[in-house]
Motif scaffolding. Structure first.
Motif, PDB file in Angstrom:
ATOM      1  N   PHE A  61       0.952  -1.163   0.161  1.00 47.45           N
ATOM      2  CA  PHE A  61       0.016  -0.184  -0.314  1.00 47.45           C
ATOM      3  C   PHE A  61       1.011   1.274  -0.108  1.00 47.45           C
ATOM      4  O   PHE A  61       1.183   2.057  -0.990  1.00 47.45           O
ATOM      5  CB  PHE A  61      -1.194  -0.379   1.172  1.00 47.45           C
ATOM      6  N   LEU A  62       1.933   0.859   0.963  1.00 50.13           N
ATOM      7  CA  LEU A  62       2.638   2.845   0.806  1.00 50.13           C
ATOM      8  C   LEU A  62       3.471   2.680  -0.632  1.00 50.13           C
ATOM      9  O   LEU A  62       3.398   3.749  -0.993  1.00 50.13           O
ATOM     10  CB  LEU A  62       4.108   2.830   2.156  1.00 50.13           C
ATOM     11  N   SER A  63       3.673   1.591  -0.801  1.00 58.42           N
ATOM     12  CA  SER A  63       4.702   1.628  -2.174  1.00 58.42           C
ATOM     13  C   SER A  63       3.843   2.759  -3.679  1.00 58.42           C
ATOM     14  O   SER A  63       4.202   3.413  -4.515  1.00 58.42           O
ATOM     15  CB  SER A  63       5.269   0.933  -2.689  1.00 58.42           C
ATOM     16  N   SER A  64       2.239   2.099  -3.370  1.00 61.24           N
ATOM     17  CA  SER A  64       1.679   2.310  -4.665  1.00 61.24           C
ATOM     18  C   SER A  64       1.147   4.274  -4.479  1.00 61.24           C
ATOM     19  O   SER A  64       0.448   4.669  -5.748  1.00 61.24           O
ATOM     20  CB  SER A  64       0.425   1.330  -4.618  1.00 61.24           C
ATOM     21  N   ALA A  65       0.910   4.435  -2.755  1.00 62.38           N
ATOM     22  CA  ALA A  65       0.648   5.366  -2.705  1.00 62.38           C
ATOM     23  C   ALA A  65       1.642   6.407  -2.843  1.00 62.38           C
ATOM     24  O   ALA A  65       0.704   7.733  -3.270  1.00 62.38           O
ATOM     25  CB  ALA A  65      -0.233   5.477  -1.063  1.00 62.38           C
ATOM     26  N   ARG A  66       2.656   6.091  -2.627  1.00 67.71           N
ATOM     27  CA  ARG A  66       4.139   6.872  -2.613  1.00 67.71           C
ATOM     28  C   ARG A  66       4.094   6.883  -3.721  1.00 67.71           C
ATOM     29  O   ARG A  66       4.318   8.535  -4.744  1.00 67.71           O
ATOM     30  CB  ARG A  66       4.938   6.685  -1.927  1.00 67.71           C
ATOM     31  N   ALA A  67       4.116   6.025  -4.555  1.00 60.26           N
ATOM     32  CA  ALA A  67       4.378   7.025  -6.622  1.00 60.26           C
ATOM     33  C   ALA A  67       3.134   7.599  -7.224  1.00 60.26           C
ATOM     34  O   ALA A  67       3.057   8.352  -8.084  1.00 60.26           O
ATOM     35  CB  ALA A  67       4.251   5.227  -7.268  1.00 60.26           C
ATOM     36  N   PHE A  68       1.866   7.222  -6.470  1.00 59.55           N
ATOM     37  CA  PHE A  68       0.719   8.155  -6.783  1.00 59.55           C
ATOM     38  C   PHE A  68       1.204   9.474  -7.010  1.00 59.55           C
ATOM     39  O   PHE A  68       1.172   9.911  -7.220  1.00 59.55           O
ATOM     40  CB  PHE A  68      -0.646   7.138  -6.442  1.00 59.55           C
ATOM     41  N   ILE A  69       1.625  10.044  -5.106  1.00 61.83           N
ATOM     42  CA  ILE A  69       2.356  10.996  -4.856  1.00 61.83           C
ATOM     43  C   ILE A  69       2.828  12.213  -5.548  1.00 61.83           C
ATOM     44  O   ILE A  69       3.378  12.571  -5.768  1.00 61.83           O
ATOM     45  CB  ILE A  69       2.462  11.129  -3.540  1.00 61.83           C
ATOM     46  N   LYS A  70       4.355  10.640  -6.105  1.00 66.13           N
ATOM     47  CA  LYS A  70       5.492  11.600  -7.091  1.00 66.13           C
ATOM     48  C   LYS A  70       4.103  11.957  -8.168  1.00 66.13           C
ATOM     49  O   LYS A  70       5.519  13.025  -8.779  1.00 66.13           O
ATOM     50  CB  LYS A  70       6.305  10.681  -7.166  1.00 66.13           C
ATOM     51  N   ASP A  90       4.008  17.752  -8.118  1.00 63.48           N
ATOM     52  CA  ASP A  90       5.513  18.475  -8.195  1.00 63.48           C
ATOM     53  C   ASP A  90       6.485  18.912  -7.164  1.00 63.48           C
ATOM     54  O   ASP A  90       7.923  19.492  -7.288  1.00 63.48           O
ATOM     55  CB  ASP A  90       5.644  19.404  -9.181  1.00 63.48           C
ATOM     56  N   ASP A  91       5.133  19.978  -6.566  1.00 61.18           N
ATOM     57  CA  ASP A  91       6.244  20.207  -5.150  1.00 61.18           C
ATOM     58  C   ASP A  91       6.825  20.048  -4.336  1.00 61.18           C
ATOM     59  O   ASP A  91       5.913  19.148  -3.500  1.00 61.18           O
ATOM     60  CB  ASP A  91       4.942  21.573  -4.807  1.00 61.18           C
ATOM     61  N   PRO A  92       7.814  20.058  -4.221  1.00 55.89           N
ATOM     62  CA  PRO A  92       8.860  19.118  -2.556  1.00 55.89           C
ATOM     63  C   PRO A  92       8.507  18.998  -1.418  1.00 55.89           C
ATOM     64  O   PRO A  92       8.245  18.352  -0.914  1.00 55.89           O
ATOM     65  CB  PRO A  92      10.437  19.386  -2.717  1.00 55.89           C
ATOM     66  N   VAL A  93       7.866  20.801  -1.320  1.00 54.99           N
ATOM     67  CA  VAL A  93       7.801  20.614   0.095  1.00 54.99           C
ATOM     68  C   VAL A  93       6.581  20.081   0.599  1.00 54.99           C
ATOM     69  O   VAL A  93       5.610  19.458   1.371  1.00 54.99           O
ATOM     70  CB  VAL A  93       7.475  21.927   0.549  1.00 54.99           C
ATOM     71  N   ARG A  94       4.913  20.224  -0.155  1.00 53.15           N
ATOM     72  CA  ARG A  94       4.529  19.523  -0.145  1.00 53.15           C
ATOM     73  C   ARG A  94       4.125  18.043  -0.161  1.00 53.15           C
ATOM     74  O   ARG A  94       3.370  16.971   0.275  1.00 53.15           O
ATOM     75  CB  ARG A  94       2.995  20.347  -1.651  1.00 53.15           C
ATOM     76  N   ARG A  95       4.925  17.553  -1.406  1.00 49.90           N
ATOM     77  CA  ARG A  95       4.659  16.348  -1.877  1.00 49.90           C
ATOM     78  C   ARG A  95       5.959  15.018  -0.337  1.00 49.90           C
ATOM     79  O   ARG A  95       5.455  14.250   0.369  1.00 49.90           O
ATOM     80  CB  ARG A  95       6.008  15.750  -2.660  1.00 49.90           C
ATOM     81  N   LYS A  96       6.429  16.177   0.393  1.00 42.26           N
ATOM     82  CA  LYS A  96       7.386  16.230   1.902  1.00 42.26           C
ATOM     83  C   LYS A  96       6.186  15.557   2.405  1.00 42.26           C
ATOM     84  O   LYS A  96       6.166  14.778   3.528  1.00 42.26           O
ATOM     85  CB  LYS A  96       8.687  16.440   1.976  1.00 42.26           C
ATOM     86  N   ARG A  97       4.960  16.918   2.950  1.00 44.42           N
ATOM     87  CA  ARG A  97       4.123  16.832   3.624  1.00 44.42           C
ATOM     88  C   ARG A  97       3.352  15.538   4.008  1.00 44.42           C
ATOM     89  O   ARG A  97       2.791  15.449   5.101  1.00 44.42           O
ATOM     90  CB  ARG A  97       3.509  18.549   4.034  1.00 44.42           C
ATOM     91  N   LEU A  98       3.178  15.479   2.282  1.00 41.91           N
ATOM     92  CA  LEU A  98       2.211  14.651   2.336  1.00 41.91           C
ATOM     93  C   LEU A  98       2.662  13.191   2.500  1.00 41.91           C
ATOM     94  O   LEU A  98       1.966  12.164   3.103  1.00 41.91           O
ATOM     95  CB  LEU A  98       1.939  13.962   0.665  1.00 41.91           C
ATOM     96  N   THR A 139     -10.377   7.598  -4.443  1.00 46.17           N
ATOM     97  CA  THR A 139      -9.974   7.669  -3.194  1.00 46.17           C
ATOM     98  C   THR A 139      -8.628   8.322  -2.761  1.00 46.17           C
ATOM     99  O   THR A 139      -8.597   9.113  -1.600  1.00 46.17           O
ATOM    100  CB  THR A 139     -10.293   6.195  -2.539  1.00 46.17           C
ATOM    101  N   MET A 140      -7.384   8.088  -3.198  1.00 47.37           N
ATOM    102  CA  MET A 140      -6.597   8.518  -2.905  1.00 47.37           C
ATOM    103  C   MET A 140      -6.481  10.308  -3.710  1.00 47.37           C
ATOM    104  O   MET A 140      -5.544  10.926  -2.777  1.00 47.37           O
ATOM    105  CB  MET A 140      -5.211   8.008  -3.768  1.00 47.37           C
ATOM    106  N   ILE A 141      -6.815  10.308  -4.624  1.00 48.62           N
ATOM    107  CA  ILE A 141      -7.066  12.012  -5.081  1.00 48.62           C
ATOM    108  C   ILE A 141      -7.675  12.688  -3.739  1.00 48.62           C
ATOM    109  O   ILE A 141      -7.802  13.586  -3.300  1.00 48.62           O
ATOM    110  CB  ILE A 141      -8.005  12.152  -6.327  1.00 48.62           C
ATOM    111  N   ALA A 142      -8.665  12.845  -3.283  1.00 46.52           N
ATOM    112  CA  ALA A 142      -9.702  13.228  -2.422  1.00 46.52           C
ATOM    113  C   ALA A 142      -8.848  12.867  -0.896  1.00 46.52           C
ATOM    114  O   ALA A 142      -9.244  13.826  -0.286  1.00 46.52           O
ATOM    115  CB  ALA A 142     -11.035  11.836  -1.947  1.00 46.52           C
ATOM    116  N   TRP A 143      -8.089  12.016  -0.754  1.00 42.50           N
ATOM    117  CA  TRP A 143      -7.076  12.093   0.056  1.00 42.50           C
ATOM    118  C   TRP A 143      -6.672  13.167   0.180  1.00 42.50           C
ATOM    119  O   TRP A 143      -6.078  13.590   1.558  1.00 42.50           O
ATOM    120  CB  TRP A 143      -6.588  10.619   1.002  1.00 42.50           C
TER     121      TRP A 143
END
Length: 236
Positions: A179-188, A192-200, A225-229
């Motif tokens: 789950f973590l692997s797929s969720a992190r790939a989706f976020i990446k 694009d914003d590295p600060v926002r990405r790190k926070r997520l 669900t991922m987009i809503a989160w």
């Protein structure tokens, strides 16, 4: 390894009596497509070559004879090459890693010397402290990799620890890591914003998905669900 007596630390080195135990740094390597050489054809060489081949390495085994398992590995996997002769100086040319796994100390010593001269990380399977690296015991559950080492002091103890860890880390952890692997790939891919990405990423780690998996109430997240989160975290 010889019995060196009580273990103690001095000047950032682990010492046991009059012996210095190497302070190893654990590293996970991507060996896909990289040339790795195994000198030897016995059971130990078979284990090393199998490990390398399963990792996608271009695996070169050099030995006049090999085990039946190594012979099958060579026949079934295109990236496994068997050079049917004794080791020669220069056999490590172009190698990313090297393993000395013969039953002849003088041959293993020659492999170690060549690897050291060429700056190639190498493992002497007959005596780990003579090489520049050792391979730990490994537990794999999907993307989860747990490595255990006793720095060469007790391979049997390392295997026992792996067994105990295996009993603790069930399939729940495999689902959680997936789950973590797929969720992190989706976020990446979306942010694009590295600060926002790190926070997520931090928020994702704080989400208690593992408990839901253990309770049997976790449902895989859809794209919606991922987009809503992500939007929910952005609004906070």
């Amino acid at each position: 390894m010889e019995n060196c007596g009580r273990v103690r630390y001095a000047n950032n080195q682990l010492k046991q009596g009059g012996c210095v135990i190497p302070h190893y740094v654990p590293v996970l390597l991507n060996l896909a497509g990289r040339r790795c050489v195994v000198i030897g054809g016995g059971p130990v060489a078979e284990r090393k070559a199998t490990m390398l081949a399963e990792a996608g390495a271009v695996t070169v085994v050099i030995s006049p004879t090999v085990t039946e398992g190594l012979r099958r590995l060579h026949q079934e996997m295109a990236q496994v090459e068997w050079i049917q002769r004794e080791y020669r100086q220069g056999d490590l040319a172009g190698a990313f890693l090297a393993f000395a796994a013969t039953d002849r100390p003088e041959v293993n010593a020659a492999v170690v010397a060549e690897a050291d001269a060429e700056g190639i990380p190498m493992n002497d399977a007959s005596e780990g402290s003579r090489g520049s690296m050792i391979t730990p015991g490994v537990l794999r559950r999907g993307s989860l990799v747990v490595a255990v080492s006793t720095s060469g002091a007790g391979p049997t103890a390392a295997r026992e620890l792996i067994r105990e860890i295996d009993e603790q880390f069930g399939e729940d952890y495999e689902r959680y890591i997936d789950f973590l692997s797929s969720a992190r790939a989706f976020i990446k891919a979306r942010i694009d914003d590295p600060v926002r990405r790190k926070r997520l990423f931090r928020k994702l780690a704080e989400t208690d998905i593992l408990t839901l998996i253990r309770e049997g109430s976790f449902e895989p997240w859809s794209e919606a669900t991922m987009i809503a989160w992500i939007e929910e975290q952005t609004e906070e």
